[in-house]
Enzyme design. Structure first.
Site, PDB file in Angstrom:
ATOM      1  N   LYS A  64      83.612  36.049  91.071  1.00 36.05           N
ATOM      2  CA  LYS A  64      84.240  35.632  90.493  1.00 36.05           C
ATOM      3  C   LYS A  64      83.593  34.589  89.355  1.00 36.05           C
ATOM      4  CE  LYS A  64      84.568  30.794  90.137  1.00 36.05           C
ATOM      5  NZ  LYS A  64      85.537  30.507  88.706  1.00 36.05           N
ATOM      6  N   GLU A 138      70.312  30.430  88.902  1.00 33.36           N
ATOM      7  CA  GLU A 138      69.581  30.171  87.655  1.00 33.36           C
ATOM      8  C   GLU A 138      71.021  29.070  87.011  1.00 33.36           C
ATOM      9  OE1 GLU A 138      68.907  30.289  84.660  1.00 33.36           O
ATOM     10  OE2 GLU A 138      70.040  32.399  84.138  1.00 33.36           O
ATOM     11  N   CYS A 172      70.578  29.682  78.286  1.00 31.98           N
ATOM     12  CA  CYS A 172      70.693  28.689  79.901  1.00 31.98           C
ATOM     13  C   CYS A 172      68.261  28.470  79.081  1.00 31.98           C
ATOM     14  CB  CYS A 172      70.235  29.198  81.346  1.00 31.98           C
ATOM     15  SG  CYS A 172      69.727  30.715  81.582  1.00 31.98           S
ATOM     16  N   GLU A 269      69.570  18.685  79.422  1.00 34.50           N
ATOM     17  CA  GLU A 269      69.999  20.034  78.737  1.00 34.50           C
ATOM     18  C   GLU A 269      71.356  20.139  77.653  1.00 34.50           C
ATOM     19  OE1 GLU A 269      70.334  24.544  79.748  1.00 34.50           O
ATOM     20  OE2 GLU A 269      71.535  23.334  80.945  1.00 34.50           O
TER      21      GLU A 269
END
Length: 365
Positions: A64, A138, A172, A269
């Site tokens: 996906k 992750e 990231c 973040e």
């Protein structure tokens, strides 16, 4: 890379033991049917990281891609059809969150590999718990870049800019926390401001563009939220701190200095072109500040003393560390973090192991 690894991997290998009467053999089996869910910030990159080892291991895949950046994976589907990959080996399922939830909770799925935000990662982990699925996550990062007193300031600024403003900070592993030795801080900030303000912002297809737009209005609003928080916290803005007027989802490349470790911008973040900075007095303090995060994905160290930099790298809790280099990621190097940056590793030999289960066979000698 993974084709070469799997060709060289022995079908059966003998394991040395201290028991002379028996033999112990080891082999590997594919983990099974894998649900691969990839993010929008690097279409096809994270897909390749997951799909190549999964296929090499002998798994079948439900993939996906992000509904925001769908076209590259759909073109990949065309290629897989053209080369005659057997039907059912790779199944590409476009869709939003409900498609991912159906995949991760389905009883016939053996493994889930997800790359994305921590909020969604926790949901994926909960869904995968039904049926005790194998899982790789992750997730986010708030990585540090440490600039030591002996660093070349001009080159350090290039590494700082590359680590936070590439892909408009939507990475990231973005080194979004700058730790600079107090002896060179003033000079470095001056140079960094000049280089940052000279970045050409615009259409990603334009040859002179150095930083393109954010991916969506939602992401633009996310960055604006942190600009507003910075204002409320009275952070010292070296440059930027606002959206770009006009059409498109553009935010100014932004640097805040003297940011306290209690700030939301230090802890959270942003996933945008926003850098927070503070100073340190010695290597021990630099390590402490670098490790002052719930995330532990990556780090960069800038120093002319390689021995000292390596010693610092051993003390910084992160899965991938660059010394005096941009964020180059080699297929041989395992990728993943500690703490809340995720579970497991991609790339390298670890990336293949993530899609295999070892089997042992014992028989008389």
């Amino acid at each position: 890379y993974y084709a070469n690894i799997i060709i060289k991997q022995a079908t059966l290998s003998e394991v040395l033991t201290n028991e002379p009467a028996v033999r112990l053999l080891k082999t590997y089996a594919p983990v099974g049917i894998c649900a691969l869910i990839t993010p929008w910030n690097f279409p096809m990159v994270t897909t390749a990281w997951k799909l190549a080892p999964a296929l090499a291991a002998g798994c079948t895949v439900l993939l996906k891609p992000s509904e925001v950046t769908l076209l590259p994976e759909l073109m990949l589907g065309n290629i897989l059809s053209e080369i005659g990959l057997p039907k059912g080996v790779v199944n590409i399922l476009p869709g939003a969150a409900e498609v991912g939830a159906a995949m991760t909770s389905h009883p016939l799925i053996d493994k889930v590999s997800f790359t994305g935000s921590n909020v969604v990662g926790e949901k994926v982990m909960t869904q995968a718990a039904r049926g005790i699925k194998d899982i790789s996550l992750e997730l986010g990062g708030k990585s540090a870049i440490v600039v030591c007193a002996n660093a070349d300031i001009d080159y350090a600024c290039d590494l700082i800019i590359g680590g936070i403003f590439a892909n408009a900070g939507q990475i990231c592993s973005a080194t979004s926390r700058l730790l600079v030795h107090q002896d060179i801080a003033e000079q470095l900030y001056e140079t960094l401001k000049v280089k940052t303000t000279s970045l050409q912002i615009g259409d990603g297809f334009a040859a002179d563009t150095l930083m393109g737009p954010l991916v969506s209005e939602q992401q633009l609003n996310q960055v604006k939220k942190y600009f507003d928080i910075a204002t409320a916290e009275h952070l010292d803005c070296l440059t930027g701190g606002e959206l770009v007027n006009g059409s498109g989802y553009f935010a100014m490349p932004t640097v805040y200095t003297d940011v306290p470790t209690t700030s939301q911008l230090w802890k959270e973040e942003v996933f945008g072109p926003v850098l927070v900075s503070t100073t340190f007095t010695d290597d021990a303090e630099a390590v402490r500040l670098a490790n002052d995060s719930k995330f532990a994905l990556a780090a960069t160290i800038v120093s002319t003393d390689e021995t000292a930099a390596l010693e610092m790298a051993l003390q910084i809790k992160a899965g991938h560390i660059w010394i005096n280099e941009q964020q180059i990621v080699l297929p041989e190097a395992g990728w993943g973090g500690f703490k809340q940056s995720g579970i497991g590793r991609e790339l390298g030999g670890d990336g293949l192991s993530a899609y295999q289960k070892s089997k042992h066979v014992l028989l008389p000698y």
